[in-house]
Design a protein around this motif. Structure first.
Motif, PDB file in Angstrom:
ATOM      1  N   THR A 165       0.807  -1.223   0.000  1.00  0.00           N
ATOM      2  CA  THR A 165       0.000   0.000   0.000  1.00  0.00           C
ATOM      3  C   THR A 165       0.846   1.282   0.000  1.00  0.00           C
ATOM      4  O   THR A 165       0.308   2.383  -0.101  1.00  0.00           O
ATOM      5  CB  THR A 165      -0.981  -0.006   1.187  1.00  0.00           C
ATOM      6  N   PHE A 166       2.152   1.116   0.117  1.00  0.00           N
ATOM      7  CA  PHE A 166       3.075   2.265   0.002  1.00  0.00           C
ATOM      8  C   PHE A 166       4.306   1.738  -0.730  1.00  0.00           C
ATOM      9  O   PHE A 166       4.979   0.826  -0.244  1.00  0.00           O
ATOM     10  CB  PHE A 166       3.453   2.774   1.391  1.00  0.00           C
ATOM     11  N   VAL A 167       4.577   2.305  -1.883  1.00  0.00           N
ATOM     12  CA  VAL A 167       5.702   1.824  -2.707  1.00  0.00           C
ATOM     13  C   VAL A 167       6.547   3.026  -3.116  1.00  0.00           C
ATOM     14  O   VAL A 167       6.024   3.992  -3.690  1.00  0.00           O
ATOM     15  CB  VAL A 167       5.189   1.088  -3.971  1.00  0.00           C
ATOM     16  N   ALA A 168       7.831   2.963  -2.802  1.00  0.00           N
ATOM     17  CA  ALA A 168       8.694   4.119  -3.103  1.00  0.00           C
ATOM     18  C   ALA A 168      10.068   3.651  -3.525  1.00  0.00           C
ATOM     19  O   ALA A 168      10.453   2.488  -3.321  1.00  0.00           O
ATOM     20  CB  ALA A 168       8.801   5.015  -1.874  1.00  0.00           C
ATOM     21  N   GLN A 169      10.812   4.575  -4.108  1.00  0.00           N
ATOM     22  CA  GLN A 169      12.210   4.291  -4.468  1.00  0.00           C
ATOM     23  C   GLN A 169      13.075   5.499  -4.096  1.00  0.00           C
ATOM     24  O   GLN A 169      12.666   6.650  -4.311  1.00  0.00           O
ATOM     25  CB  GLN A 169      12.320   3.989  -5.954  1.00  0.00           C
ATOM     26  N   GLY A 170      14.221   5.229  -3.514  1.00  0.00           N
ATOM     27  CA  GLY A 170      15.151   6.303  -3.158  1.00  0.00           C
ATOM     28  C   GLY A 170      16.550   5.959  -3.657  1.00  0.00           C
ATOM     29  O   GLY A 170      16.798   4.874  -4.186  1.00  0.00           O
ATOM     30  N   PHE A 171      17.468   6.895  -3.455  1.00  0.00           N
ATOM     31  CA  PHE A 171      18.849   6.731  -3.935  1.00  0.00           C
ATOM     32  C   PHE A 171      19.789   7.018  -2.770  1.00  0.00           C
ATOM     33  O   PHE A 171      19.674   8.070  -2.110  1.00  0.00           O
ATOM     34  CB  PHE A 171      19.079   7.710  -5.093  1.00  0.00           C
ATOM     35  N   ALA A 172      20.708   6.102  -2.531  1.00  0.00           N
ATOM     36  CA  ALA A 172      21.632   6.252  -1.406  1.00  0.00           C
ATOM     37  C   ALA A 172      22.535   7.474  -1.556  1.00  0.00           C
ATOM     38  O   ALA A 172      23.117   7.950  -0.579  1.00  0.00           O
ATOM     39  CB  ALA A 172      22.479   4.987  -1.266  1.00  0.00           C
ATOM     40  N   GLY A 173      22.648   8.000  -2.775  1.00  0.00           N
ATOM     41  CA  GLY A 173      23.488   9.177  -3.017  1.00  0.00           C
ATOM     42  C   GLY A 173      22.769  10.488  -2.793  1.00  0.00           C
ATOM     43  O   GLY A 173      23.347  11.558  -3.028  1.00  0.00           O
ATOM     44  N   ASP A 174      21.516  10.440  -2.366  1.00  0.00           N
ATOM     45  CA  ASP A 174      20.763  11.669  -2.076  1.00  0.00           C
ATOM     46  C   ASP A 174      20.120  11.497  -0.698  1.00  0.00           C
ATOM     47  O   ASP A 174      18.944  11.126  -0.577  1.00  0.00           O
ATOM     48  CB  ASP A 174      19.698  11.906  -3.165  1.00  0.00           C
ATOM     49  N   VAL A 175      20.903  11.771   0.334  1.00  0.00           N
ATOM     50  CA  VAL A 175      20.471  11.495   1.712  1.00  0.00           C
ATOM     51  C   VAL A 175      19.232  12.307   2.119  1.00  0.00           C
ATOM     52  O   VAL A 175      18.287  11.738   2.677  1.00  0.00           O
ATOM     53  CB  VAL A 175      21.653  11.696   2.690  1.00  0.00           C
ATOM     54  N   PRO A 176      19.160  13.612   1.851  1.00  0.00           N
ATOM     55  CA  PRO A 176      17.951  14.344   2.285  1.00  0.00           C
ATOM     56  C   PRO A 176      16.680  13.797   1.643  1.00  0.00           C
ATOM     57  O   PRO A 176      15.656  13.635   2.303  1.00  0.00           O
ATOM     58  CB  PRO A 176      18.224  15.791   1.841  1.00  0.00           C
ATOM     59  N   HIS A 177      16.758  13.497   0.347  1.00  0.00           N
ATOM     60  CA  HIS A 177      15.575  12.995  -0.356  1.00  0.00           C
ATOM     61  C   HIS A 177      15.197  11.600   0.151  1.00  0.00           C
ATOM     62  O   HIS A 177      14.025  11.317   0.429  1.00  0.00           O
ATOM     63  CB  HIS A 177      15.863  12.960  -1.866  1.00  0.00           C
ATOM     64  N   LEU A 178      16.187  10.733   0.309  1.00  0.00           N
ATOM     65  CA  LEU A 178      15.919   9.379   0.808  1.00  0.00           C
ATOM     66  C   LEU A 178      15.381   9.440   2.242  1.00  0.00           C
ATOM     67  O   LEU A 178      14.454   8.705   2.595  1.00  0.00           O
ATOM     68  CB  LEU A 178      17.201   8.529   0.739  1.00  0.00           C
TER      69      LEU A 178
END
Ligand code: SF4
Length: 287
Positions: A165-178
């Motif tokens: 019910t919650f699906v996301a993707q982040g990048f380890a090289g962008d700490v604030p966004h992740l």
């Protein structure tokens, strides 16, 4: 007794390779937890086996290092035993999409109330670089010298179609966004999964920080509607050239724990009296 805290702290620093994406994930998680202001007794992290599991020693909270691929079912059991606890899995792509893939599917379709963060480095790093479930087709490694025959698991498409019910993707090289994504995933009620693009600088020389930086874009800059499963699917089915970061899909519905009648009243099972009857006469009969 004199304790050298500086030395003790240094000796307890993570042992990841310099530059590993796990440092960015660690920093993002700590930032998210600090913003949520959870005390260490309010949450528990269940770790899988892999370089990601090394984090078990470096987050101050209740933790459990599970068998390979078994973090998710352990987390489900913990959540059933104490549904007041926030339960988080920190796992690798091999652990979660390979050995534990079956558990993942069934936890998603039940919408069990846990958060799963996947360190997706597209390789088995801890065992020195074999191909993983997310390695690209044709990928050459010590376990696939002729190139990987299989095609990679599309974990985000799987999650969107199998009930997460919650699906996301982040990048380890962008700490604030992740960190911001993690904060929202942790606070979400229901099954939340965050696939984190995590470069393995030692064993994956193809999928690097640069590789991602040339392809990633942020969903919030691209007029994405996270309530639409169709739109989310379109974005994750075609990730070769453009890789989305952010919250792909969010569709709250009652959780598994909400629907277990025995949990509705009386507080967490772990805090209830067992009401075990007096069995001493039975034990006496065996003496
Ligand atoms: Fe990170 Fe890869 Fe080193 Fe493991 S082997 S610590 S994933 S860089």
């Amino acid at each position: 007794m004199n304790v050298d805290f500086a030395q003790q702290s240094a000796s307890r620093s993570p042992t990841w390779c310099p530059g590993c994406g796990n440092y960015g994930i660690w920093a993002s998680l700590k930032g998210a937890l600090a913003k949520l202001a959870w005390t260490p007794d309010q949450y528990m992290i269940v770790y899988g086996v892999g370089c990601s599991g090394n984090m078990a020693d470096f987050i101050k909270c209740h933790g459990f290092h599970s068998l390979h691929g078994r973090a998710v079912p352990n987390a489900e059991g913990i959540k059933l035993a104490n549904h007041d606890l926030n339960v988080v899995c920190m796992v690798g792509d091999g652990d979660c999409y390979g050995e534990g893939g079956n558990h993942l599917i069934h936890a998603m379709r039940g919408n069990t109330d846990i958060t799963v963060m996947v360190h997706d480095n597209r390789v088995y790093g801890l065992t020195t670089g074999q191909a993983a479930p997310t390695s690209p087709h044709g990928y050459k490694s010590k376990s696939t010298p002729g190139g990987l025959i299989e095609y990679p698991v599309n974990a985000l498409a799987l999650a969107i179609t199998q009930g997460a019910t919650f699906v996301a993707q982040g990048f380890a090289g962008d700490v604030p966004h992740l960190g911001a994504i993690m904060q929202e995933a942790l606070a979400f009620k229901g099954f939340a999964i965050v696939n984190v693009l995590q470069p393995c600088v030692t064993f994956n020389k193809i999928i690097t920080y640069q590789f991602y930086r040339e392809r990633i874009y942020k969903l919030e800059d691209d007029k994405h509607d996270p309530t639409s499963a169709e739109e989310a699917l379109k974005r994750v089915l075609h990730q070769d050239e453009r890789i989305p970061l952010g919250i792909l899909y969010k569709a709250p519905r009652p959780t598994y724990q909400d629907q277990v009648a025995v949990l509705a009243k009386g507080g967490p099972l772990a805090k209830r009296s067992l009401n075990v009857p007096d069995l001493s006469h039975m034990f006496a009969s065996y003496q």
